[in-house]
Design an enzyme around this catalytic site. Structure first.
Site, PDB file in Angstrom:
ATOM      1  N   GLN A 140      10.172   3.343  18.295  1.00 28.68           N
ATOM      2  CA  GLN A 140      10.666   3.681  17.203  1.00 28.68           C
ATOM      3  C   GLN A 140      11.148   3.237  15.691  1.00 28.68           C
ATOM      4  OE1 GLN A 140       9.789   7.405  17.316  1.00 28.68           O
ATOM      5  NE2 GLN A 140      10.827   7.041  14.785  1.00 28.68           N
TER       6      GLN A 140
ATOM      7  N   ASP B 205       0.472   5.331  17.880  1.00 26.82           N
ATOM      8  CA  ASP B 205       1.592   5.366  15.887  1.00 26.82           C
ATOM      9  C   ASP B 205      -0.189   4.954  15.531  1.00 26.82           C
ATOM     10  OD1 ASP B 205       3.807   6.732  16.241  1.00 26.82           O
ATOM     11  OD2 ASP B 205       4.996   4.725  16.313  1.00 26.82           O
TER      12      ASP B 205
ATOM     13  N   LYS C   1       9.510  14.245  20.342  1.00 25.60           N
ATOM     14  CA  LYS C   1       8.698  13.802  20.368  1.00 25.60           C
ATOM     15  C   LYS C   1       8.332  13.858  21.686  1.00 25.60           C
ATOM     16  CE  LYS C   1       7.587  10.719  16.771  1.00 25.60           C
ATOM     17  NZ  LYS C   1       8.085   8.956  15.839  1.00 25.60           N
TER      18      LYS C   1
END
Ligand code: NAP
Length: 293
Positions: A96, A119, A52
């Site tokens: 995460q 997200d 990422k």
């Protein structure tokens, strides 16, 4: 049979994003900034976050990686989330997953300001998606929609079977496919571990989206001629021929299924690269304040 090249499409989209970012910056605008919180040293998570950060560089974004050891307390993590919520320089951020067992993932997700939730996991974004309002859409399903769009795959009126009902893949995928949009407008069936006669459901499908994490689950006899098959599964299976000792295996038995398909995604190189690029697209939207002020 057309092999859907997620790697090539994602590279193309990264270039498009980078070009737009340079235009924004040249016009005196702010460079989008994505922050990521990584807890512990799980191999998979380390790789995802590193990819990422790399994708941020390719897109011309600023990125910040905030690391904690696995014994960080929930309170400490929530305090950092709040700090990022308040930080005007951070346009969007992710925590995460998975998190260590002593931390409530749901509490952390709900602590993130939904306007920075790139997200798309916060209940406000999930709810807005369900009723068709602009929002941050979960990266993997959004990436799949982009592949369907770019390959001009007809979905309207098609029978789509989604295998799996997780909050991050199966459910938002089903929601998107039944949305009044293009791609979308499909007749959607969602299957899970309690579904009866899954083979029959799949055999009737024009489009199968497999997201269950069971290597080679979808076999040739489960797929009708001309079907579109999207393989989300990425399970590490031991492979002595690889330097790492493992390979990524999809949910679809490619050798049997591919010859019957009109379109199919490979693993790796299909859905995976699109997931990261979708996060980049959400970050660009966040930087532009395109969805929320
Ligand atoms: P998950 O949270 O573990 O959910 C799996 C789903 O599959 C559940 O709904 C489960 O049913 C269902 N399922 C499991 N075994 C089944 C069976 N034998 N028959 C029918 N349904 C079954 O997984 P996830 O997070 O959605 O991820 C799914 C897969 O996609 C994994 O391999 C993951 O690594 C991969 N993935 C890839 C990407 C990417 O970027 N390529 C991104 C995300 C995930 P129940 O609900 O009844 O338990």
């Amino acid at each position: 049979m057309t092999l859907i090249d997620g790697k090539a499409v994602s590279a193309q989209i990264k270039q498009e994003i980078a070009a737009e970012v340079e235009q924004i910056v040249a016009a005196g605008g702010k460079r989008p900034h994505l922050a990521a919180i990584l807890v512990g040293h799980d191999g998979g998570s380390e790789t995802y976050v590193a990819n990422k950060v790399k994708a941020c560089e390719a897109c011309g974004f600023k990125s910040s990686l905030i690391r904690y050891e696995a014994d960080v307390t929930e309170a400490e993590l929530l305090a950092k989330v709040e700090e990022l919520n308040q930080d005007a320089d951070v346009d969007g951020f992710i925590v995460q997953l998975p998190l260590p067992k002593h931390i409530s993932e749901q509490k952390v997700i709900e602590a993130i300001d939904y306007r920075k939730d790139v997200d798309g996991f916060h209940p406000i974004n999930v709810g807005r998606l369900a009723i068709g309002l602009p929002c941050y859409v979960s990266a993997t399903p959004n990436g799949i929609m982009e592949l369907l769009r770019r390959y001009n795959i007809e979905t309207s009126g098609k029978k789509c079977v989604v295998l799996g009902r997780s909050n991050i893949v199966g459910k938002p995928m089903a929601t998107l496919m039944m949305q009044k949009t293009n791609p979308g407008d499909a007749t959607v069936t969602v299957c899970h571990s309690h579904s009866k006669d899954l083979k029959k459901e799949c055999r009737e499908a024009d489009i199968i989206i497999a997201a269950i994490g069971r290597p080679d689950f979808v076999t040739g006899d489960m797929v009708k001629e001309g079907a579109v098959v999207i393989d989300v599964g990425t399970t590490r299976v031991p492979d002595a021929t690889k330097k790492s000792g493992f390979r990524l295996n999809g949910d679809v038995k490619f050798s049997e299924v591919a010859p019957k398909c009109s379109f199919i995604t490979p693993v790796p190189g299909g859905v995976g690269p699109m997931t990261i690029v979708s996060l980049m697209k959400n970050t660009l939207l966040a930087g532009k304040k395109a969805i929320y002020q």
